[in-house]
Write a protein that holds these residues in place. Sequence first.
Motif, mmCIF file in Angstrom:
data_model
loop_
_atom_site.group_PDB
_atom_site.id
_atom_site.type_symbol
_atom_site.label_atom_id
_atom_site.label_comp_id
_atom_site.label_asym_id
_atom_site.label_seq_id
_atom_site.Cartn_x
_atom_site.Cartn_y
_atom_site.Cartn_z
ATOM 1 N N ILE A 170 -50.197 37.578 8.083
ATOM 2 C CA ILE A 170 -49.441 36.850 7.061
ATOM 3 C C ILE A 170 -48.240 36.150 7.702
ATOM 4 O O ILE A 170 -48.007 34.968 7.470
ATOM 5 C CB ILE A 170 -49.000 37.812 5.934
ATOM 6 N N HIS A 171 -47.488 36.869 8.527
ATOM 7 C CA HIS A 171 -46.307 36.279 9.156
ATOM 8 C C HIS A 171 -46.670 35.195 10.164
ATOM 9 O O HIS A 171 -45.952 34.192 10.270
ATOM 10 C CB HIS A 171 -45.462 37.364 9.819
ATOM 11 N N GLU A 172 -47.773 35.362 10.880
ATOM 12 C CA GLU A 172 -48.215 34.317 11.811
ATOM 13 C C GLU A 172 -48.529 33.002 11.085
ATOM 14 O O GLU A 172 -48.492 31.939 11.691
ATOM 15 C CB GLU A 172 -49.457 34.769 12.581
ATOM 16 N N ASN A 173 -48.849 33.106 9.806
ATOM 17 C CA ASN A 173 -49.154 31.929 9.004
ATOM 18 C C ASN A 173 -47.942 31.461 8.201
ATOM 19 O O ASN A 173 -48.075 30.740 7.220
ATOM 20 C CB ASN A 173 -50.349 32.218 8.094
ATOM 21 N N GLU A 174 -46.770 31.894 8.646
ATOM 22 C CA GLU A 174 -45.482 31.452 8.097
ATOM 23 C C GLU A 174 -45.329 31.696 6.599
ATOM 24 O O GLU A 174 -44.784 30.881 5.866
ATOM 25 C CB GLU A 174 -45.241 29.985 8.445
ATOM 26 N N ILE A 175 -45.810 32.862 6.172
ATOM 27 C CA ILE A 175 -45.646 33.290 4.787
ATOM 28 C C ILE A 175 -44.661 34.447 4.795
ATOM 29 O O ILE A 175 -44.837 35.419 5.541
ATOM 30 C CB ILE A 175 -46.990 33.749 4.184
#
Length: 107
Positions: A27-32
Motif C-alpha cells: 500500500i505504501h509503495e503505491n503512495e497510499i
Amino acid sequence: MPTITITNLYNREIFSEDTEKSVLQLIHENEIDWMHACGGKGRCTSCKMIVEEGMEQMSEISSPEKRYRNQGRLRTNERLCCQTTIKGDIKIRVAKVNKFPHIDYSN
C-alpha cells in the motif's frame, strides 16, 4: 499477479508480484496513506483492514493477530496489514476508526 482492491478508496487497485511484502508495504509503495501507529511491527491495531474477499489468499494469522483476536480488538474479518502477505486477489477496506481526515473515502 495478486491484486489488492481497496473498496472504500474508489476501488483503488494495487498490483504486485511480490508475495513476500506485507500488505502495508505494498500500500505504501503505491503512495497510499494508511495508518500504522507502531511502524508496522504488530504492536497495535491501527493498520487493520476489513477483509471483504480473499481471506483464503492471505498468510496465516500471526501471533500478534491471535492476541488481538483473543482480546476482542480484531474481528474474524479483520487482519493487520503489517502482518499479512498475499498470494492472490483480495478486496479490503479501511476501518472507519482508522480513516485519515485528509483522504476522500468513497463510502
